[in-house]
Motif scaffolding. Structure first.
Motif, PDB file in Angstrom:
ATOM      1  N   SER A   1       1.568   2.275   6.494  1.00 23.90           N
ATOM      2  CA  SER A   1       0.377   1.511   6.121  1.00 23.90           C
ATOM      3  C   SER A   1       0.778   0.068   5.896  1.00 23.90           C
ATOM      4  CB  SER A   1      -0.267   2.086   4.853  1.00 23.90           C
ATOM      5  OG  SER A   1       0.630   2.001   3.761  1.00 23.90           O
TER       6      SER A   1
ATOM      7  N   TRP B   1      -1.661  13.573   9.496  1.00 28.06           N
ATOM      8  CA  TRP B   1      -1.169  13.242   8.157  1.00 28.06           C
ATOM      9  C   TRP B   1      -2.260  13.555   7.150  1.00 28.06           C
ATOM     10  CZ3 TRP B   1      -1.859   9.904  12.225  1.00 28.06           C
ATOM     11  CH2 TRP B   1      -2.974   9.055  12.154  1.00 28.06           C
TER      12      TRP B   1
ATOM     13  N   THR C   1      -7.185  10.861  10.108  1.00 25.22           N
ATOM     14  CA  THR C   1      -6.041  11.676   9.691  1.00 25.22           C
ATOM     15  C   THR C   1      -5.225  12.167  10.884  1.00 25.22           C
ATOM     16  OG1 THR C   1      -7.441  13.645   9.641  1.00 25.22           O
ATOM     17  CG2 THR C   1      -7.142  12.442   7.556  1.00 25.22           C
TER      18      THR C   1
ATOM     19  N   LEU D   1      -3.465   1.925   9.265  1.00 24.00           N
ATOM     20  CA  LEU D   1      -2.364   2.848   9.484  1.00 24.00           C
ATOM     21  C   LEU D   1      -1.753   2.564  10.851  1.00 24.00           C
ATOM     22  CD1 LEU D   1      -3.914   6.176   8.146  1.00 24.00           C
ATOM     23  CD2 LEU D   1      -2.507   4.502   6.929  1.00 24.00           C
TER      24      LEU D   1
ATOM     25  N   TYR E   1      -5.731   9.691   3.462  1.00 24.56           N
ATOM     26  CA  TYR E   1      -5.178   8.552   2.741  1.00 24.56           C
ATOM     27  C   TYR E   1      -6.049   8.270   1.518  1.00 24.56           C
ATOM     28  CZ  TYR E   1      -2.618   4.142   2.265  1.00 24.56           C
ATOM     29  OH  TYR E   1      -1.824   3.121   1.824  1.00 24.56           O
TER      30      TYR E   1
ATOM     31  N   CYS F   1      -5.302   5.827  -1.001  1.00 21.96           N
ATOM     32  CA  CYS F   1      -5.177   4.489  -1.579  1.00 21.96           C
ATOM     33  C   CYS F   1      -6.165   3.562  -0.892  1.00 21.96           C
ATOM     34  CB  CYS F   1      -3.755   3.957  -1.411  1.00 21.96           C
ATOM     35  SG  CYS F   1      -3.444   2.388  -2.258  1.00 21.96           S
TER      36      CYS F   1
ATOM     37  N   SER G   1       6.044   6.429   5.916  1.00 22.09           N
ATOM     38  CA  SER G   1       6.136   7.846   5.577  1.00 22.09           C
ATOM     39  C   SER G   1       7.608   8.242   5.618  1.00 22.09           C
ATOM     40  CB  SER G   1       5.337   8.683   6.577  1.00 22.09           C
ATOM     41  OG  SER G   1       5.813   8.471   7.901  1.00 22.09           O
TER      42      SER G   1
ATOM     43  N   SER H   1       0.836  -1.193   0.000  1.00 22.29           N
ATOM     44  CA  SER H   1       0.000   0.000   0.000  1.00 22.29           C
ATOM     45  C   SER H   1       0.874   1.247   0.000  1.00 22.29           C
ATOM     46  CB  SER H   1      -0.928  -0.002   1.212  1.00 22.29           C
ATOM     47  OG  SER H   1      -0.178  -0.186   2.401  1.00 22.29           O
TER      48      SER H   1
ATOM     49  N   PRO I   1       1.579   6.844   3.989  1.00 24.02           N
ATOM     50  CA  PRO I   1       0.969   8.128   4.365  1.00 24.02           C
ATOM     51  C   PRO I   1       1.947   9.274   4.081  1.00 24.02           C
ATOM     52  CG  PRO I   1       0.722   6.494   6.101  1.00 24.02           C
ATOM     53  CD  PRO I   1       1.704   5.934   5.125  1.00 24.02           C
TER      54      PRO I   1
ATOM     55  N   LEU J   1      -8.138   3.765   7.804  1.00 26.05           N
ATOM     56  CA  LEU J   1      -7.765   4.607   6.674  1.00 26.05           C
ATOM     57  C   LEU J   1      -8.571   5.903   6.627  1.00 26.05           C
ATOM     58  CD1 LEU J   1      -7.384   1.963   3.819  1.00 26.05           C
ATOM     59  CD2 LEU J   1      -5.627   2.901   5.313  1.00 26.05           C
TER      60      LEU J   1
END
Length: 698
Positions: free
Chosen positions: A497, A432, A478, A443, A435, A437, A507, A413, A416, A475
Motif C-alpha cells: 500500500s 488478500w 481484494t 494497493l 483492507y 486502514c 505484505s 499506511s 495488506p 482499497l
C-alpha cells in the motif's frame, strides 16, 4: 531672540528624537493564511499577521494588510484591497520585554489567481547591528498565496515557534520555525535578505557570521563561523556568534529573514504553490551560561495505528539550572484548523504550548518528558511530520538559552495481509484480506520470477528489490488477476500500500505459484525485429512472430509492451504494425492462445526508440522532470531520451558522477542519502551526447 529660537529648535529636534525612539518596536513577524473553514467552497480566506514587539516601545493596537495580484507576466499589479485587522488581538509574552500579537483579517478574493499579501510598518527596533540605521528602516513581510483550480484547496504553512531567540558568544545557536502545512505539502527553506518594501531590501545588510571583527569562532575552536539554514528541515544554525558591538549594553541584536516555500505534487511533478517570508531577530549575549543539550529519538517510520511512545531528554552543563522541555509543533494541537489530522499527540509535562509562555513547567537537571501519539489511518501522508522540541534553561532573565532539534516521524499506511496466489484457469489470481486502514492509499501488486522466500522488509522506498509492478487496485478490492503468465514458470507475488507510489508498506507473506505446463501447450516467439534494435521516434514498427501448436489450431497472437496490449493477429503470418512510437526503451513480447484456450508467452525483446540528434537541435524538445524537489533520500527523474550518465555539481563547482537505476520507461531513481544538505545542479547527459542541467535542493 536667538536664544529663544535655539531653544525651540532644540525642543523640536528633541521631540522628533523622542518620537522616533519610542516608535521603535517591531522585532519579527510573518503572515499566514487558511481557507475559511466554515465555507471551503468560497474564495474567502482568513489571514493571520503575527508580530513580535518590544514592549518598551509604542504599542501596535491594530494593523493593515495590502493585497496585490500577480499578473500573467509575473509582475505585481496594483493594490486591490487593504483590509483592517479584526477587533480581537490576542497577546502573549514570549521573552523579556517581547510580546507576541496576533491580528486576524478576513478577505474574499474577487477571483482565483496568485496574490501577494504584505504588511509594512514604521519602524523596526533600534540597534540591529547587521543592517544600517534599523531604527529608521520600515518593517516588511509578505506571503504569496495561489488560489488556482489546478492545485485545489491551499492554505499556507503555519509557523509555530516564535522568531525571537537568544544566542551566546562562542556557542552554536540553533532555531527552527516549527512550520506545519495543514494540506500536507512539502516545505523547503531558504535565507533571504530582510526587506523594507516590496522591492527594496534593508540597507547595509550583512549575514550574521560576516559581521565584525571579531567574527566569532565555531565551537570546534577553529575555522570561520557559519550561518546556514537546512533547506529541508528549516533548522537555522549559527556556529558561532562573536562579541561584536555587545559592549556595555550586554547584547547585540541581529535581524535575518527566510522563506518557507510550499511545494505540491501534481501530475507534472512537484510545483511551488506559495511561500511565507518570516522576519526574525537573534539577540547575542556574552555570559557564562551554557546552553542545555537535547536528546531526541532517531527519525522514525511507523505504520498507521501504531501508538508511538518516546522519552525526550535534556541536560545542562550548569548543574544548578533547571530545564523545561517544550514543543510548539502542530501535532500537539487539538484545533482541527491547525492540525486536521487528529487525534493530537501529547507531551508530559504538557508544554506544547499554553497560552502564556511562563506557564511552561521546569524540571530538574537532567530533565525528561514523555511523548505519546496514538496514530490513525487519517494521518498517513507523503511528507513526514516534523516534531520540533526545545530545551530551555532557567538562567536569570534575559539570559536563558535554548537548544532545538527536529524529530521526523513518517506515518505509512498499513500493509495488506494474507496474500495468496493460485492458478485460475489460464491466469493466476492474487488475493488478500479486506483492507481495513482507511486512507488515500492505493494497493500495488508486485511480481518476480522464481520462489525465494527470504525476509521481506516492512516497507521500501520504490520497488521491492527484484520485483516488477504488474498492477494497481483500489482499497475496496481484494484480488487481482494476472493474465500475462507463462506456464511452467514460478512467480512470487507481494502486495503493498502506498499513497504516492514511493514509500510502500509491504505484505510480509509473499505467495509463490505457477501454471501447469500441459502437453500440447502452444509456443510463440518474436522473429522480427531482432532484440536491441534501435529506431527513430514517431516511426512505425512492424513486429512479426511465429506460433506453433500440436494440432496447428492457433486462435490468436497478441503483442504487448510492458503489460499494455499494442495489437493482435488472428492468422499467420502473425504480424502487427505499431505506429508513431515515442522515444523510450520497450520490452516487447507476445501471447499465443490456441483454440482450446491454452496460452503461452514468448521471451521478451528490447527495442530502443531514440532520435538522431544533430548539433543544432534545440534543447526545448527535451523534457527533464525531477521530483520531489526539494528531496531527501532519493530523487526520481523523468527524461524522454535514454540516459548515458547523471552527475551532481555542488555550489563550489565540484562535479560528481552518481549511480542510478531504471524504474520504468524513461524513469530513473537516484539514491541521495549520502548528500549533505544544499543546492545542486543535476546534469543529465543522454546517449546522443546532449546535456540538460536543472537546479535541485537537498
Amino acid at each position: 531672540m536667538k536664544l529663544r529660537l535655539f531653544f525651540f529648535q532644540f525642543l523640536f529636534v528633541s521631540l522628533l528624537f523622542t518620537i522616533n525612539v519610542f516608535a521603535t518596536h517591531l522585532r519579527a513577524g510573518q503572515i499566514t493564511a487558511v481557507r475559511d473553514p466554515n465555507n471551503q467552497s468560497t474564495l474567502t480566506y482568513i489571514f493571520t499577521l503575527t508580530l513580535y514587539r518590544d514592549t518598551q516601545g509604542v504599542d501596535q493596537p491594530t494593523a493593515i494588510l495590502g493585497i496585490v495580484p500577480i499578473l500573467a507576466n509575473g509582475q505585481r499589479g496594483n493594490v486591490i484591497a487593504s483590509p483592517d485587522a479584526d477587533a480581537n488581538t490576542p497577546r502573549r509574552t514570549v521573552g523579556v520585554n517581547i510580546e507576541e500579537i496576533t491580528y486576524t483579517f478576513t478577505y474574499t478574493f474577487p477571483s482565483q489567481g496568485s496574490y501577494v499579501i504584505y504588511f509594512q510598518e514604521q519602524n523596526r527596533n533600534a540597534e540591529i547591528v547587521n543592517m544600517s540605521n534599523s531604527v529608521n528602516t520600515p518593517f516588511y513581510v509578505e506571503t504569496v498565496l495561489n488560489i488556482l483550480p489546478s492545485i485545489g484547496s491551499n492554505s499556507t504553512p503555519q509557523l509555530r515557534n516564535p522568531p525571537v531567540d537568544n544566542a551566546e558568544v562562542g556557542q552554536k545557536f540553533t532555531h527552527n520555525p516549527t512550520a506545519f502545512d495543514p494540506d500536507g505539502d512539502s516545505l523547503a527553506y531558504r535565507m533571504v535578505i530582510p526587506r523594507q518594501s516590496p522591492t527594496l531590501s534593508v540597507s547595509g545588510y550583512q549575514s550574521p557570521e560576516t559581521v565584525g571583527p571579531p567574527l566569532g569562532t565555531p565551537e570546534a575552536g577553529s575555522d570561520s563561523p557559519t550561518f546556514v539554514i537546512n533547506s529541508f528541515t528549516g533548522d537555522i544554525t549559527w556556529d558561532a556568534p562573536g562579541v561584536y558591538e555587545i559592549g556595555t549594553k550586554g547584547y547585540a541584536n541581529y535581524g535575518v529573514a527566510f522563506a518557507v516555500e510550499e511545494w505540491r505534487k501534481t501530475s507534472a511533478g512537484y510545483t511551488k504553490i506559495g511561500e511565507v517570508i518570516r522576519d526574525m531577530q537573534i539577540t547575542v549575549r556574552n555570559q557564562s551560561n551554557k546552553r542545555p543539550e537535547l536528546i531526541i529519538p532517531k527519525d522514525t517510520t511507523i505504520f498507521a495505528g501504531t501508538v508511538l511512545k518516546a522519552v525526550i531528554r535534556a541536560t545542562d552543563p550548569d548543574q544548578n539550572q533547571s530545564i523545561r522541555i517544550s514543543s510548539e509543533s502542530a501535532i500537539f494541537s487539538t484545533a482541527t484548523t491547525l492540525f486536521p489530522n487528529q487525534p493530537a499527540a501529547t507531551l508530559d509535562p504538557p508544554n506544547h504550548p499554553p497560552k502564556v509562555r511562563d506557564q511552561y513547567q521546569y524540571q530538574g537537571n537532567p530533565a525528561q518528558s514523555n511523548f505519546e501519539w496514538k496514530t490513525t489511518c487519517t494521518q498517513v501522508r507523503v511528507q513526514p511530520y516534523d516534531v520540533v522540541f526545545k530545551a530551555e534553561d532557567n538562567a536569570s532573565s534575559p539570559n536563558q538559552l535554548t537548544s532545538t532539534k527536529t524529530w521526523r516521524v513518517t506515518i505509512v499506511s498499513q500493509p495488506p495481509t494474507n496474500v495468496q496466489a493460485h492458478a485460475d484457469g489460464q491466469s493466476i489470481k492474487v488475493s488478500w484480506d479486506a483492507y481495513t486502514c482507511s486512507s488515500r492509499a492505493l494497493l500495488y501488486i508486485w511480481r518476480k520470477e522464481g520462489c525465494e522466500m527470504g525476509v521481506i522488509p516492512a516497507y521500501t522506498i520504490g520497488a521491492p528489490a527484484n520485483y516488477t509492478l504488474i498492477g494497481r487496485a483500489s482499497l475496496m478490492t481484494t484480488s487481482f488477476l494476472d493474465e500475462l503468465v507463462k506456464p511452467g514458470t514460478s512467480y512470487q507475488y507481494l502486495v503493498s500500500s502506498s499513497i504516492d507510489n514511493r514509500l510502500h508498506s509491504l505484505s510480509t507473506d509473499p505467495s509463490c505459484t505457477s501454471l501447469l505446463l500441459k502437453p500440447g501447450t502452444p509456443t510463440t516467439q518474436i522473429t522480427s525485429p531482432a532484440s536491441n534494435t534501435t529506431i527513430a521516434p514517431s516511426s512505425s514498427l512492424t513486429i512479426q512472430a511465429n506460433a506453433t501448436d500440436t494440432d496447428g489450431n492457433i486462435a490468436k497472437v497478441e503483442f504487448f509492451t510492458f503489460r499494455t496490449k499494442i495489437g493482435e493477429a488472428l492468422t499467420a503470418p502473425f504480424s502487427i504494425t505499431w505506429a508513431n512510437v515515442k522515444e523510450g526503451t520497450y520490452p516487447i513480447f507476445t501471447r499465443v492462445t490456441d483454440n482450446e484456450g491454452n496460452i503461452n508467452l514468448s521471451d521478451e525483446i528490447i527495442v530502443t526508440v531514440k532520435d538522431i540528434v544533430n548539433a543544432t537541435e534545440p534543447q526545448v524538445k527535451r523534457k527533464l522532470i525531477t521530483y520531489p524537489n526539494p528531496f531527501l533520500d532519493e530523487i526520481f527523474i523523468q527524461y524522454n531520451y535514454p540516459i548515458q550518465s547523471i552527475s551532481l555539481i555542488n555550489q563550489l563547482g565540484v562535479e560528481q558522477h552518481i549511480s542510478y537505476e531504471v524504474v520504468g520507461n524513461q524513469s530513473y531513481l537516484v539514491k541521495t542519502n549520502f548528500l549533505p544538505a544544499g543546492i545542486y545542479l543535476l546534469k543529465i547527459q543522454d546517449k546522443n551526447g546532449q546535456q540538460l542541467v536543472q537546479k535541485i535542493v537537498h
